[in-house]
Design an enzyme around this catalytic site. Sequence first.
Site, PDB file in Angstrom:
ATOM      1  N   ASP A  98      -0.943 -17.640   1.604  1.00 37.47           N
ATOM      2  CA  ASP A  98      -1.780 -16.598   2.201  1.00 37.47           C
ATOM      3  C   ASP A  98      -0.986 -15.850   3.275  1.00 37.47           C
ATOM      4  O   ASP A  98       0.215 -15.654   3.139  1.00 37.47           O
ATOM      5  CB  ASP A  98      -3.048 -17.260   2.768  1.00 37.47           C
ATOM      6  CG  ASP A  98      -4.267 -16.349   2.742  1.00 37.47           C
ATOM      7  OD1 ASP A  98      -4.303 -15.378   3.519  1.00 37.47           O
ATOM      8  OD2 ASP A  98      -5.192 -16.607   1.952  1.00 37.47           O
TER       9      ASP A  98
ATOM     10  N   HIS B 270      -6.696 -13.663   7.844  1.00 39.63           N
ATOM     11  CA  HIS B 270      -7.239 -14.130   6.578  1.00 39.63           C
ATOM     12  C   HIS B 270      -6.832 -15.580   6.292  1.00 39.63           C
ATOM     13  O   HIS B 270      -7.682 -16.421   5.929  1.00 39.63           O
ATOM     14  CB  HIS B 270      -6.761 -13.197   5.466  1.00 39.63           C
ATOM     15  CG  HIS B 270      -7.367 -13.439   4.124  1.00 39.63           C
ATOM     16  ND1 HIS B 270      -6.857 -14.353   3.241  1.00 39.63           N
ATOM     17  CD2 HIS B 270      -8.416 -12.846   3.494  1.00 39.63           C
ATOM     18  CE1 HIS B 270      -7.571 -14.335   2.127  1.00 39.63           C
ATOM     19  NE2 HIS B 270      -8.521 -13.430   2.251  1.00 39.63           N
TER      20      HIS B 270
ATOM     21  N   SER C  40     -12.323 -14.509  -1.740  1.00 44.28           N
ATOM     22  CA  SER C  40     -11.317 -15.189  -0.917  1.00 44.28           C
ATOM     23  C   SER C  40     -11.928 -16.325  -0.124  1.00 44.28           C
ATOM     24  O   SER C  40     -11.265 -17.326   0.178  1.00 44.28           O
ATOM     25  CB  SER C  40     -10.680 -14.205   0.074  1.00 44.28           C
ATOM     26  OG  SER C  40      -9.769 -13.352  -0.550  1.00 44.28           O
TER      27      SER C  40
ATOM     28  N   ASN D 178     -12.729  -9.025  -5.939  1.00 45.30           N
ATOM     29  CA  ASN D 178     -13.926  -8.376  -5.392  1.00 45.30           C
ATOM     30  C   ASN D 178     -14.115  -6.959  -5.908  1.00 45.30           C
ATOM     31  O   ASN D 178     -14.608  -6.093  -5.197  1.00 45.30           O
ATOM     32  CB  ASN D 178     -13.848  -8.344  -3.860  1.00 45.30           C
ATOM     33  CG  ASN D 178     -13.755  -9.725  -3.253  1.00 45.30           C
ATOM     34  OD1 ASN D 178     -14.105 -10.719  -3.888  1.00 45.30           O
ATOM     35  ND2 ASN D 178     -13.273  -9.801  -2.029  1.00 45.30           N
TER      36      ASN D 178
END
Length: 320
Positions: free
Chosen positions: A49, A86, A250, A183
């Site tokens: 990530d 994130h 996520s 998404n």
Amino acid sequence: MNRMKLIPYRMDAILDTTNEVPKGVHMVEAQSLWDETDQGKGSVVAVIDTGCQCNHPDLQGQVIGGRNFTDDHDGDPENFEDNNGHGTHVAGTIAAKEDGKGVVGVAPQAKLLILKVLSEEGSGQYQWITEAIDYAVQWRGENNERVRVISMSLGGPDDTPDLRNSILNAVSQGISVVCAAGNEGDGREDTMEYAYPGAYNEVIQVGAVNESRRLASFTNTNDQIDLVAPGVNILSTYLEGKYARLSGTSMATPHVSGGLSLIIPLVEKQFQRKMTEAEIFSQLIKRTTPLGYSKVAEGNGLMTLSLTKKLEKLFSSYIT
């Protein structure tokens, strides 16, 4: 070729402090396995990530190692600190420790290998991701620990041979690779939206539902969805020692990564041997509850970790 990017997500709120078990942890029934699995102790999850704020109060001691594959921090491979937020949020959902403060993750005793492949802006080269996957496969801890789960809340439009080959190698080494579905959903079950690596058959692709168990309007639907998990208004750790509520597939993905951190030690203790990736996947799917949507929307259903225990209890009462 396009760069790999963070799957777009929604920022719902930032909080300075909090003290609660997030609703997503309750929804997947993680606490039902904590006693039997020592909260996932011994499990190592590679979080591929944006990095992690390793000194966040809820994550101190949870990070067992890491590496930076990006140009951030002057390309220093030893500096895998999060400059986006994130990755810290994902890490907290997996393994924020239980200490009566802040939040708690699905597997509070699991450890994290932080592999930074996405920049401050949330994008990265495909080569960085493949190198990180290969690194996770080869990594060994001080006590010979090895990664059993890779968590990737990222995606891109390109199906690339190198990326898929790295994933195939990881799976062949007994590593469960968990990926966000994406998404780009339009709220319809009869249209297909694909993002890679989530759309690869070999990974565990995760869609999102809200706290009412309704399919999130943004979640991708496609013929490779394996299951769904909480992904709307998810509370977890964030930068500067804070907390945030974010929405996206996520956020659903690390619930499953944390769930596998509980399932793997549980079933390997029961069967008294190491399980293959396919066997672990089967054990995961045994712990899903259909929600009434089509298979291309929900896959096998919502991860509900105590389901097998409930069924065993029901069966036992039936035969007696």
